[in-house]
Design a protein around this motif. Sequence first.
Motif, mmCIF file in Angstrom:
data_model
loop_
_atom_site.group_PDB
_atom_site.id
_atom_site.type_symbol
_atom_site.label_atom_id
_atom_site.label_comp_id
_atom_site.label_asym_id
_atom_site.label_seq_id
_atom_site.Cartn_x
_atom_site.Cartn_y
_atom_site.Cartn_z
ATOM 1 N N ASP A 62 48.199 18.799 17.016
ATOM 2 C CA ASP A 62 48.521 17.562 16.307
ATOM 3 C C ASP A 62 50.028 17.384 16.131
ATOM 4 O OD1 ASP A 62 48.952 18.079 12.886
ATOM 5 O OD2 ASP A 62 48.481 19.730 14.252
ATOM 6 N N ALA A 119 53.393 17.172 17.972
ATOM 7 C CA ALA A 119 53.830 16.981 19.357
ATOM 8 C C ALA A 119 54.898 17.977 19.784
ATOM 9 C CB ALA A 119 54.338 15.550 19.539
ATOM 10 N N TRP A 149 48.211 15.904 22.909
ATOM 11 C CA TRP A 149 48.640 15.587 21.546
ATOM 12 C C TRP A 149 47.591 14.714 20.876
ATOM 13 C CZ3 TRP A 149 51.190 10.809 19.548
ATOM 14 C CH2 TRP A 149 51.552 10.965 18.211
ATOM 15 N N ARG A 153 46.963 12.146 18.268
ATOM 16 C CA ARG A 153 47.818 11.137 17.659
ATOM 17 C C ARG A 153 47.719 11.147 16.136
ATOM 18 N NH1 ARG A 153 48.221 6.462 20.927
ATOM 19 N NH2 ARG A 153 46.047 6.863 21.440
ATOM 20 N N THR A 154 48.855 10.954 15.473
ATOM 21 C CA THR A 154 48.919 10.915 14.021
ATOM 22 C C THR A 154 50.026 9.955 13.604
ATOM 23 O OG1 THR A 154 49.320 12.204 12.002
ATOM 24 C CG2 THR A 154 50.467 12.904 13.993
ATOM 25 N N GLU A 155 49.950 9.488 12.377
ATOM 26 C CA GLU A 155 50.988 8.601 11.857
ATOM 27 C C GLU A 155 52.049 9.358 11.070
ATOM 28 O OE1 GLU A 155 51.188 5.502 12.859
ATOM 29 O OE2 GLU A 155 49.381 5.957 14.010
ATOM 30 N N ASP A 182 55.255 11.295 10.405
ATOM 31 C CA ASP A 182 56.510 11.432 11.140
ATOM 32 C C ASP A 182 56.754 12.864 11.587
ATOM 33 O OD1 ASP A 182 57.017 8.746 10.875
ATOM 34 O OD2 ASP A 182 58.359 8.979 9.143
ATOM 35 N N ARG A 189 54.720 13.473 14.654
ATOM 36 C CA ARG A 189 55.029 12.625 15.805
ATOM 37 C C ARG A 189 56.307 13.034 16.516
ATOM 38 N NH1 ARG A 189 52.580 7.938 16.719
ATOM 39 N NH2 ARG A 189 54.445 7.208 17.815
ATOM 40 N N ASP A 190 57.119 13.850 15.899
ATOM 41 C CA ASP A 190 58.395 14.260 16.487
ATOM 42 C C ASP A 190 58.160 14.856 17.878
ATOM 43 O OD1 ASP A 190 61.030 14.968 16.884
ATOM 44 O OD2 ASP A 190 60.901 16.798 15.678
ATOM 45 N N ALA A 245 56.724 13.108 20.373
ATOM 46 C CA ALA A 245 55.548 12.509 21.000
ATOM 47 C C ALA A 245 55.875 11.669 22.231
ATOM 48 C CB ALA A 245 54.786 11.657 19.989
ATOM 49 N N GLU A 246 57.095 11.151 22.320
ATOM 50 C CA GLU A 246 57.483 10.335 23.465
ATOM 51 C C GLU A 246 58.046 11.158 24.626
ATOM 52 O OE1 GLU A 246 57.051 7.151 23.723
ATOM 53 O OE2 GLU A 246 56.439 6.648 21.680
#
Length: 238
Positions: A182, A184, A199, A201-203, A205, A208-209, A211-212
């Motif tokens: 969970d 990234a 990954w 997905r989660t909201e 922050d 999410r670090d 994730a891109e």
Amino acid sequence: MSVNTPLSQTNIRRLDPASVETWLFDLDNTLYPARCNLFVQVSARMTEFIRAHFKLDHEPARELQRDLFRRHGTTLRGLMTEHGVAPGAFLDYVHDIDVMAIDPSPRLDDLLRALPGRKLVFTNGSVPHAERVMNRLGVTHHFDSVFDIVAADYVPKPDPRPYAQLVEIAGIDPTTAVMVEDMAKNLAPAAALGMQTVWLRTEHDWARDGAEASHVHHVADDVLAFLETVVGTGRDSR
């Protein structure tokens, strides 16, 4: 999502389970959904441990906890490195929580049964905590072992060292392994070793670090959505 394709792309390919010998699953907010808020309990007990240990008020204790987490990867690592805190007492205290917030998951049990290959848990938590969670979910019997923070000499993900340790100890061929997480940024060392990565997905922050980045190969809303795609029961990962 094809390997090394940015997360913003929507062309997501199905992961072929026949190519996978080993599946590495994170534990918290991975085997069970983040909405269970189990880590809220753990975090609150971390704050209380710090408050009592340093004789601080709640808000300074909470801020110290956040600061150590940001700079060391886990609060425990920061407490050990900067303050010489004994890890055993900390782990026992913060994982003394009520896992009844997690619902048993017959669906996860079925999907893991249908998933070929061996399965391991790779967690920054402890083995006792992992066992309590897996027992509550009803999936303990699917996992060969748990590689926890103690086995990692208290070096947390995403430091590359515990990944290399796990690969060596468990005899994993990274090119035939998949890691599911969970957070990234924790997938980067796995991808560097040659693993495929997933990954969830989660909201949040802090999860999410990264994730891109190109080290995220596949994305799903939760572990059930991902596994349903892999074993061919009809839900696409997104």
